[in-house]
Write a protein that holds these residues in place. Sequence first.
Motif, PDB file in Angstrom:
ATOM      1  N   VAL A 147       0.838  -1.203   0.000  1.00 16.79           N
ATOM      2  CA  VAL A 147       0.000   0.000   0.000  1.00 16.79           C
ATOM      3  C   VAL A 147       0.874   1.254   0.000  1.00 16.79           C
ATOM      4  O   VAL A 147       0.616   2.222  -0.722  1.00 16.79           O
ATOM      5  CB  VAL A 147      -0.948  -0.013   1.208  1.00 16.79           C
ATOM      6  CG1 VAL A 147      -1.637   1.353   1.367  1.00 16.79           C
ATOM      7  CG2 VAL A 147      -1.992  -1.105   1.067  1.00 16.79           C
ATOM      8  N   TYR A 148       1.947   1.220   0.813  1.00 20.32           N
ATOM      9  CA  TYR A 148       2.835   2.375   0.900  1.00 20.32           C
ATOM     10  C   TYR A 148       3.506   2.636  -0.451  1.00 20.32           C
ATOM     11  O   TYR A 148       3.530   3.767  -0.944  1.00 20.32           O
ATOM     12  CB  TYR A 148       3.880   2.134   1.990  1.00 20.32           C
ATOM     13  CG  TYR A 148       4.908   3.231   2.092  1.00 20.32           C
ATOM     14  CD1 TYR A 148       4.612   4.435   2.732  1.00 20.32           C
ATOM     15  CD2 TYR A 148       6.165   3.070   1.523  1.00 20.32           C
ATOM     16  CE1 TYR A 148       5.561   5.459   2.809  1.00 20.32           C
ATOM     17  CE2 TYR A 148       7.110   4.092   1.588  1.00 20.32           C
ATOM     18  CZ  TYR A 148       6.804   5.274   2.234  1.00 20.32           C
ATOM     19  OH  TYR A 148       7.739   6.274   2.304  1.00 20.32           O
ATOM     20  N   GLU A 149       4.052   1.573  -1.024  1.00 18.72           N
ATOM     21  CA  GLU A 149       4.734   1.745  -2.312  1.00 18.72           C
ATOM     22  C   GLU A 149       3.757   2.173  -3.402  1.00 18.72           C
ATOM     23  O   GLU A 149       4.072   3.008  -4.256  1.00 18.72           O
ATOM     24  CB  GLU A 149       5.443   0.455  -2.706  1.00 18.72           C
ATOM     25  CG  GLU A 149       6.628   0.128  -1.800  1.00 18.72           C
ATOM     26  CD  GLU A 149       7.283  -1.184  -2.167  1.00 18.72           C
ATOM     27  OE1 GLU A 149       6.733  -1.873  -3.067  1.00 18.72           O
ATOM     28  OE2 GLU A 149       8.322  -1.522  -1.578  1.00 18.72           O
ATOM     29  N   ARG A 150       2.543   1.584  -3.391  1.00 17.27           N
ATOM     30  CA  ARG A 150       1.537   1.975  -4.394  1.00 17.27           C
ATOM     31  C   ARG A 150       1.107   3.430  -4.182  1.00 17.27           C
ATOM     32  O   ARG A 150       0.947   4.190  -5.142  1.00 17.27           O
ATOM     33  CB  ARG A 150       0.345   1.043  -4.308  1.00 17.27           C
ATOM     34  CG  ARG A 150      -0.741   1.349  -5.335  1.00 17.27           C
ATOM     35  CD  ARG A 150      -1.909   0.385  -5.193  1.00 17.27           C
ATOM     36  NE  ARG A 150      -2.982   0.734  -6.116  1.00 17.27           N
ATOM     37  CZ  ARG A 150      -3.048   0.357  -7.377  1.00 17.27           C
ATOM     38  NH1 ARG A 150      -2.093  -0.396  -7.880  1.00 17.27           N
ATOM     39  NH2 ARG A 150      -4.058   0.719  -8.156  1.00 17.27           N
ATOM     40  N   SER A 151       0.935   3.795  -2.899  1.00 12.86           N
ATOM     41  CA  SER A 151       0.561   5.176  -2.599  1.00 12.86           C
ATOM     42  C   SER A 151       1.664   6.144  -3.024  1.00 12.86           C
ATOM     43  O   SER A 151       1.392   7.210  -3.600  1.00 12.86           O
ATOM     44  CB  SER A 151       0.272   5.343  -1.106  1.00 12.86           C
ATOM     45  OG  SER A 151      -0.816   4.527  -0.721  1.00 12.86           O
ATOM     46  N   CYS A 152       2.912   5.735  -2.740  1.00 10.69           N
ATOM     47  CA  CYS A 152       4.036   6.585  -3.169  1.00 10.69           C
ATOM     48  C   CYS A 152       4.079   6.697  -4.691  1.00 10.69           C
ATOM     49  O   CYS A 152       4.341   7.760  -5.251  1.00 10.69           O
ATOM     50  CB  CYS A 152       5.358   6.019  -2.644  1.00 10.69           C
ATOM     51  SG  CYS A 152       5.555   6.202  -0.851  1.00 10.69           S
ATOM     52  N   ARG A 153       3.796   5.568  -5.346  1.00  9.86           N
ATOM     53  CA  ARG A 153       3.785   5.589  -6.799  1.00  9.86           C
ATOM     54  C   ARG A 153       2.662   6.488  -7.320  1.00  9.86           C
ATOM     55  O   ARG A 153       2.832   7.254  -8.281  1.00  9.86           O
ATOM     56  CB  ARG A 153       3.599   4.157  -7.322  1.00  9.86           C
ATOM     57  CG  ARG A 153       3.974   3.972  -8.784  1.00  9.86           C
ATOM     58  CD  ARG A 153       5.453   4.118  -8.974  1.00  9.86           C
ATOM     59  NE  ARG A 153       5.812   4.024 -10.396  1.00  9.86           N
ATOM     60  CZ  ARG A 153       7.014   4.236 -10.880  1.00  9.86           C
ATOM     61  NH1 ARG A 153       8.014   4.583 -10.060  1.00  9.86           N
ATOM     62  NH2 ARG A 153       7.261   4.137 -12.177  1.00  9.86           N
ATOM     63  N   ALA A 154       1.498   6.375  -6.680  1.00 11.62           N
ATOM     64  CA  ALA A 154       0.373   7.229  -7.077  1.00 11.62           C
ATOM     65  C   ALA A 154       0.679   8.699  -6.815  1.00 11.62           C
ATOM     66  O   ALA A 154       0.320   9.580  -7.603  1.00 11.62           O
ATOM     67  CB  ALA A 154      -0.890   6.805  -6.327  1.00 11.62           C
ATOM     68  N   LEU A 155       1.372   8.933  -5.678  1.00 18.44           N
ATOM     69  CA  LEU A 155       1.770  10.308  -5.380  1.00 18.44           C
ATOM     70  C   LEU A 155       2.716  10.848  -6.448  1.00 18.44           C
ATOM     71  O   LEU A 155       2.600  11.986  -6.899  1.00 18.44           O
ATOM     72  CB  LEU A 155       2.441  10.380  -4.009  1.00 18.44           C
ATOM     73  CG  LEU A 155       1.513  10.429  -2.788  1.00 18.44           C
ATOM     74  CD1 LEU A 155       2.329  10.369  -1.515  1.00 18.44           C
ATOM     75  CD2 LEU A 155       0.674  11.698  -2.818  1.00 18.44           C
ATOM     76  N   LYS A 156       3.674  10.003  -6.837  1.00 14.06           N
ATOM     77  CA  LYS A 156       4.619  10.434  -7.870  1.00 14.06           C
ATOM     78  C   LYS A 156       3.905  10.699  -9.193  1.00 14.06           C
ATOM     79  O   LYS A 156       4.225  11.646  -9.912  1.00 14.06           O
ATOM     80  CB  LYS A 156       5.708   9.366  -8.050  1.00 14.06           C
ATOM     81  CG  LYS A 156       6.696   9.286  -6.902  1.00 14.06           C
ATOM     82  CD  LYS A 156       7.798   8.305  -7.202  1.00 14.06           C
ATOM     83  CE  LYS A 156       8.797   8.254  -6.054  1.00 14.06           C
ATOM     84  NZ  LYS A 156       9.478   9.550  -5.847  1.00 14.06           N
ATOM     85  N   ARG A 157       2.907   9.824  -9.486  1.00 12.05           N
ATOM     86  CA  ARG A 157       2.168  10.062 -10.725  1.00 12.05           C
ATOM     87  C   ARG A 157       1.361  11.353 -10.645  1.00 12.05           C
ATOM     88  O   ARG A 157       1.313  12.150 -11.594  1.00 12.05           O
ATOM     89  CB  ARG A 157       1.238   8.879 -11.007  1.00 12.05           C
ATOM     90  CG  ARG A 157       0.593   8.922 -12.390  1.00 12.05           C
ATOM     91  CD  ARG A 157      -0.294   7.702 -12.607  1.00 12.05           C
ATOM     92  NE  ARG A 157      -0.641   7.562 -14.012  1.00 12.05           N
ATOM     93  CZ  ARG A 157      -1.599   8.227 -14.631  1.00 12.05           C
ATOM     94  NH1 ARG A 157      -2.319   9.113 -13.940  1.00 12.05           N
ATOM     95  NH2 ARG A 157      -1.841   8.041 -15.917  1.00 12.05           N
ATOM     96  N   ARG A 158       0.742  11.576  -9.497  1.00 15.84           N
ATOM     97  CA  ARG A 158      -0.015  12.802  -9.328  1.00 15.84           C
ATOM     98  C   ARG A 158       0.912  14.023  -9.374  1.00 15.84           C
ATOM     99  O   ARG A 158       0.572  15.064  -9.964  1.00 15.84           O
ATOM    100  CB  ARG A 158      -0.779  12.779  -8.009  1.00 15.84           C
ATOM    101  CG  ARG A 158      -1.774  13.936  -7.864  1.00 15.84           C
ATOM    102  CD  ARG A 158      -2.634  13.769  -6.646  1.00 15.84           C
ATOM    103  NE  ARG A 158      -1.835  13.873  -5.423  1.00 15.84           N
ATOM    104  CZ  ARG A 158      -2.339  13.762  -4.193  1.00 15.84           C
ATOM    105  NH1 ARG A 158      -3.630  13.491  -4.039  1.00 15.84           N
ATOM    106  NH2 ARG A 158      -1.563  13.873  -3.141  1.00 15.84           N
TER     107      ARG A 158
END
Length: 439
Positions: A147-158
Motif C-alpha cells: 500500500v505504501y509503495e503503491r501510494s508513493c507511486r500514485a503520489l509520484k504520478r499525481r
Amino acid sequence: MSGYKRMRRQHQKQLIALENRLKAEMDEHRLRLHKDLETQANDTYVELERLAKRHAAQTDKEMKSVCAEERRIQQQIVAQQKKELTAFLENQKKEYRLCKDKIKEEMSEDPCARKEEKQERLSRHKETLQRSQAEDEADLLAQQRLVYERSCRALKRRSLLRKHDFEREQLREELNKKRSQKEMEHALLIRQDEGTQDLERRQLRALHKLRAELVRLQHRTELENQEEYNGRRQRELARKHALEHRQQPRDLKALELQIKKQFQDTCKVQNKQYKALRNHQLEVSPKADHKSLLKGLKEEQTRKLAVLARQYERSINQMTASQAMRLEAEQESECEALKQQLKQEMELLGAYQTKTRSQLESQHERELQKLEQKVSVRRAHLEQKMEEELSALQKDRSERIKTLLERQEREILSFDSETRILGFGSLGSPDVFPKDDNR
C-alpha cells in the motif's frame, strides 16, 4: 529683368531650404521611430527574461511544494500504518491471552492428563498460535508495504501530472506573453506607419503650398512687369508722337521754303523766257508796235506768274494738309499696332501662366498619387510582414505545445509502464493530453 531673375533665384533658395528642412524633419522622425522600436524590443526582452526568472522560481517553489506534500502524505501513511500495526499487535496479544486461557481451561477440565503432557500440549498450541500470528503480522507488513509503495507511486504520478499542468500553464503564459508583445509591436508599427503617412502628407501639402505661393508671386510679378512694360511702350510712343507734332511745323516750313525756292526758280526761268521772247518779238515786229507788244507781253507774264503763284500756293496748302493727315494716320497706325502687339503679348503671358499653373497642378496631382501609392504599398508590405510574423508565431506556438505534450505523454506512458512492471497495475490514466491546446 534683373529684379525678376533675383526673385526667381530667391524662390529657388526658398524651395531648397524647405526641402532640406522637410528632409531633416523626416530623418528625425525615422530616427525616433527606430528608437521606439528598439525600446519596444528591449522591453520585450526584459519582460521575457523576467517571466523566465519568475517561471524558474515558481518551478523551484512548486517542486519543493510537491516534495513537501509527498513527504507529508508519506509520513501520514507511515503513521497510519504504525497505528494499524500497533492495533494489530495489541489485538494479537489479546487473542494470544484468550487462546492461552482457553487452552489452560480445557486442560484443567481433563484430570487424566499428566502435567508433562499438559505442558507439551500448551507449548504446541503456543507455537502454533505464535506462528500464525507471525504469519498474519508478515502479511500485514507486506500489505502495508505494498500500500505504501503503491501510494508513493500514485503520489509520484499525481506529482508528475501536477508538474505537467504547471509546465503547460507556464508555456501557455509564455506564449500568450509573446503573442501579446507581438501584437503590441504590430500596434506600434501601425501607429508609426500612420504617423509617417500624416507627416508625409503634411510635408507634401507644405511643399505644394509654397510652390503655389511662389508661382502666384511669380505670375503677379510677371503681370506687373508686363503692365509696366506696356505703359513704358505707350509712353514712349506718346513722346515720339508729341515730338513729331512739335517737329511738324518746322518740317512743313522747310517744305514750304523748298516749294517757294522752286517757285522762285520757275519765275527766274519764266523771266528768262519772257526776255528771250520779248527780244525776239521786238526784232521781228515793227518799231511802232513795240509799245503795245511790250504791254501785252508784260500782262501775259504777270498773268502767268499769278497763275503759277496760285498753283504753288495751292501745292503748299495741299502739302500741309497731306502731311498733317499722313502724320495723323501714321500715328494712329502705330498706336493700333502697339495696342495689338501689347494685347498679343499680354494674351501670350496669360496663356503661359495658365499653362504653368496647369503643369504645376498636374505635377502636384502626380506627386500626391505617387505618395498615396507609396503609402498603400508600404502598408500592404507591413500588413504582409505582420501576418507572416503572426503565422510564424502561431506555428512556433503549435510546435512548442505539440513538443511539450508529446514529451509529457512519453513521460506519463513511461511512468505507467514502469508502474505495471513493478506490479502495481493501473494507477489511473486521465486524458490530460489534448491534441490542440492553443489557448
